[in-house]
Design a protein around this motif. Structure first.
Motif, PDB file in Angstrom:
ATOM      1  N   ASN A 148       0.817  -1.210   0.000  1.00 40.61           N
ATOM      2  CA  ASN A 148       0.000   0.000   0.000  1.00 40.61           C
ATOM      3  C   ASN A 148       0.858   1.271   0.000  1.00 40.61           C
ATOM      4  O   ASN A 148       0.551   2.248  -0.695  1.00 40.61           O
ATOM      5  CB  ASN A 148      -0.935   0.016   1.203  1.00 40.61           C
ATOM      6  N   LEU A 149       1.927   1.252   0.787  1.00 41.90           N
ATOM      7  CA  LEU A 149       2.837   2.407   0.827  1.00 41.90           C
ATOM      8  C   LEU A 149       3.525   2.595  -0.528  1.00 41.90           C
ATOM      9  O   LEU A 149       3.654   3.717  -1.022  1.00 41.90           O
ATOM     10  CB  LEU A 149       3.883   2.224   1.929  1.00 41.90           C
ATOM     11  N   HIS A 150       3.952   1.487  -1.133  1.00 34.43           N
ATOM     12  CA  HIS A 150       4.547   1.546  -2.468  1.00 34.43           C
ATOM     13  C   HIS A 150       3.519   2.026  -3.502  1.00 34.43           C
ATOM     14  O   HIS A 150       3.843   2.799  -4.405  1.00 34.43           O
ATOM     15  CB  HIS A 150       5.059   0.162  -2.883  1.00 34.43           C
ATOM     16  N   LEU A 151       2.290   1.549  -3.361  1.00 38.12           N
ATOM     17  CA  LEU A 151       1.237   1.882  -4.327  1.00 38.12           C
ATOM     18  C   LEU A 151       0.941   3.387  -4.324  1.00 38.12           C
ATOM     19  O   LEU A 151       0.841   4.015  -5.382  1.00 38.12           O
ATOM     20  CB  LEU A 151      -0.032   1.091  -4.009  1.00 38.12           C
ATOM     21  N   LEU A 152       0.817   3.966  -3.138  1.00 38.12           N
ATOM     22  CA  LEU A 152       0.548   5.396  -3.038  1.00 38.12           C
ATOM     23  C   LEU A 152       1.761   6.221  -3.475  1.00 38.12           C
ATOM     24  O   LEU A 152       1.607   7.289  -4.073  1.00 38.12           O
ATOM     25  CB  LEU A 152       0.138   5.755  -1.608  1.00 38.12           C
ATOM     26  N   LYS A 167       0.329  -3.670 -11.098  1.00 36.05           N
ATOM     27  CA  LYS A 167       1.312  -4.645 -11.553  1.00 36.05           C
ATOM     28  C   LYS A 167       2.735  -4.120 -11.374  1.00 36.05           C
ATOM     29  O   LYS A 167       3.608  -4.849 -10.889  1.00 36.05           O
ATOM     30  CB  LYS A 167       1.060  -4.981 -13.025  1.00 36.05           C
ATOM     31  N   GLN A 168       2.957  -2.865 -11.747  1.00 37.87           N
ATOM     32  CA  GLN A 168       4.300  -2.276 -11.643  1.00 37.87           C
ATOM     33  C   GLN A 168       4.799  -2.257 -10.203  1.00 37.87           C
ATOM     34  O   GLN A 168       5.959  -2.569  -9.934  1.00 37.87           O
ATOM     35  CB  GLN A 168       4.285  -0.850 -12.210  1.00 37.87           C
ATOM     36  N   VAL A 169       3.920  -1.893  -9.289  1.00 34.59           N
ATOM     37  CA  VAL A 169       4.291  -1.823  -7.871  1.00 34.59           C
ATOM     38  C   VAL A 169       4.619  -3.213  -7.331  1.00 34.59           C
ATOM     39  O   VAL A 169       5.563  -3.379  -6.547  1.00 34.59           O
ATOM     40  CB  VAL A 169       3.170  -1.154  -7.048  1.00 34.59           C
ATOM     41  N   GLY A 170       3.857  -4.227  -7.758  1.00 27.77           N
ATOM     42  CA  GLY A 170       4.141  -5.601  -7.343  1.00 27.77           C
ATOM     43  C   GLY A 170       5.518  -6.045  -7.797  1.00 27.77           C
ATOM     44  O   GLY A 170       6.271  -6.664  -7.028  1.00 27.77           O
ATOM     45  N   ILE A 171       5.862  -5.718  -9.046  1.00 19.90           N
ATOM     46  CA  ILE A 171       7.176  -6.074  -9.590  1.00 19.90           C
ATOM     47  C   ILE A 171       8.284  -5.352  -8.823  1.00 19.90           C
ATOM     48  O   ILE A 171       9.317  -5.948  -8.472  1.00 19.90           O
ATOM     49  CB  ILE A 171       7.256  -5.730 -11.096  1.00 19.90           C
ATOM     50  N   ILE A 172       8.070  -4.073  -8.551  1.00 16.02           N
ATOM     51  CA  ILE A 172       9.057  -3.279  -7.813  1.00 16.02           C
ATOM     52  C   ILE A 172       9.238  -3.820  -6.395  1.00 16.02           C
ATOM     53  O   ILE A 172      10.366  -3.952  -5.904  1.00 16.02           O
ATOM     54  CB  ILE A 172       8.624  -1.791  -7.769  1.00 16.02           C
ATOM     55  N   MET A 173       8.137  -4.142  -5.746  1.00 16.28           N
ATOM     56  CA  MET A 173       8.191  -4.627  -4.361  1.00 16.28           C
ATOM     57  C   MET A 173       8.932  -5.953  -4.246  1.00 16.28           C
ATOM     58  O   MET A 173       9.856  -6.104  -3.429  1.00 16.28           O
ATOM     59  CB  MET A 173       6.768  -4.759  -3.818  1.00 16.28           C
ATOM     60  N   PHE A 212       7.043  10.474   3.980  1.00 12.90           N
ATOM     61  CA  PHE A 212       8.412  10.832   3.592  1.00 12.90           C
ATOM     62  C   PHE A 212       9.294   9.588   3.521  1.00 12.90           C
ATOM     63  O   PHE A 212      10.034   9.394   2.542  1.00 12.90           O
ATOM     64  CB  PHE A 212       8.972  11.836   4.603  1.00 12.90           C
ATOM     65  N   LEU A 213       9.212   8.734   4.525  1.00 10.78           N
ATOM     66  CA  LEU A 213       9.997   7.498   4.536  1.00 10.78           C
ATOM     67  C   LEU A 213       9.606   6.593   3.369  1.00 10.78           C
ATOM     68  O   LEU A 213      10.475   6.018   2.697  1.00 10.78           O
ATOM     69  CB  LEU A 213       9.780   6.750   5.867  1.00 10.78           C
ATOM     70  N   ALA A 214       8.290   6.462   3.135  1.00 16.99           N
ATOM     71  CA  ALA A 214       7.801   5.613   2.044  1.00 16.99           C
ATOM     72  C   ALA A 214       8.295   6.109   0.692  1.00 16.99           C
ATOM     73  O   ALA A 214       8.734   5.316  -0.159  1.00 16.99           O
ATOM     74  CB  ALA A 214       6.276   5.563   2.067  1.00 16.99           C
ATOM     75  N   LEU A 215       8.250   7.414   0.490  1.00 19.57           N
ATOM     76  CA  LEU A 215       8.679   7.992  -0.785  1.00 19.57           C
ATOM     77  C   LEU A 215      10.184   7.868  -0.989  1.00 19.57           C
ATOM     78  O   LEU A 215      10.644   7.579  -2.102  1.00 19.57           O
ATOM     79  CB  LEU A 215       8.266   9.464  -0.862  1.00 19.57           C
TER      80      LEU A 215
END
Length: 231
Positions: A148-152, A167-173, A212-215
């Protein structure tokens, strides 16, 4: 010599400026989410199943339309901080809320459905006393938080449709598991410290610092992924 760049005074100015921006952005976000916080507070104090069901239902209905669009606006504002762009906090927050409202709502609907199913299953399994499955759902919740943090973060840094972004966020994670899990642990540690030791700072920094940490983590992962693709 200019105060903003002169030695100790220059550093103090920079720190004060960041404290002001993060605290004010967090206050705006908190005010926008007062209905959500009110429901959560009452939900934590409720002891009758009927009241819990009603409050939980209200939380589910409001989340996609209030929490997610305004939280996405907070991500956009903090991303501007990181990019060292000029920010008009109130005006820009309102502009981002309107600009990304539909996208935030779509992400909110998907996320809310997922978290609702996960939480219902978690409490059901916990009620049966099955320790193994209880821990399985805790682990799933941990990875869902990271996602969720990656998605936002991705929603405000990657120009993609929601279905492509998922899909992109899943691959990145899963392509960067160590950094992703570090974000999860850092986020949980931050929440624990804020709630247990520094609750008086919650209205001022709870959301903005976490964003901030998530970004920071997401931008680092995304940048390294782009460099790898080029090579």
């Amino acid at each position: 010599m200019n105060m903003q760049s002169s030695g100790i005074m220059g550093r103090f100015y920079v720190i004060a400026d960041w404290v002001y921006k993060f605290s004010f952005a967090n206050i705006i976000w908190s005010v926008c989410n007062i209905p959500m916080f009110f429901i959560v507070l009452n939900l934590l104090m409720a002891d009758e199943i009927g009241v819990i069901v009603v409050l939980f239902g209200l939380l589910i209905m409001l989340s996609p339309f209030v929490f997610f669009p305004t939280t996405m606006a907070l991500f956009s504002i903090v991303h501007q901080f990181i990019q060292k762009e000029d920010v008009k906090l109130f005006a820009d927050f309102w502009q981002y809320t309107r600009l990304h409202y539909k996208k935030g709502m779509k992400i909110g609907v998907i996320s809310t459905i997922f978290w609702t199913v996960l939480l219902i299953d978690f409490f059901y399994v916990m009620g049966t006393g099955n320790i193994t499955f209880t821990y399985v759902f805790i682990v799933l919740g941990f990875f869902a938080l990271i996602y969720n943090l990656h998605l936002l973060s991705g929603a405000v840094t990657i120009d993609s449709k929601v279905h492509q972004l998922l899909k992109q966020v899943g691959i990145i994670m899963f392509g960067h598991p160590l950094l992703s899990m570090s974000l999860g642990m850092l986020s949980l540690t931050f929440v624990y410290v804020m709630t247990q030791w520094l609750p008086f700072l919650i209205p001022f920094f709870s959301g903005s610092i976490l964003v901030f940490l998530a970004l920071l983590v997401f931008v680092k992962i995304h940048t390294s992924s782009i460099k790898l693709e080029k090579h």
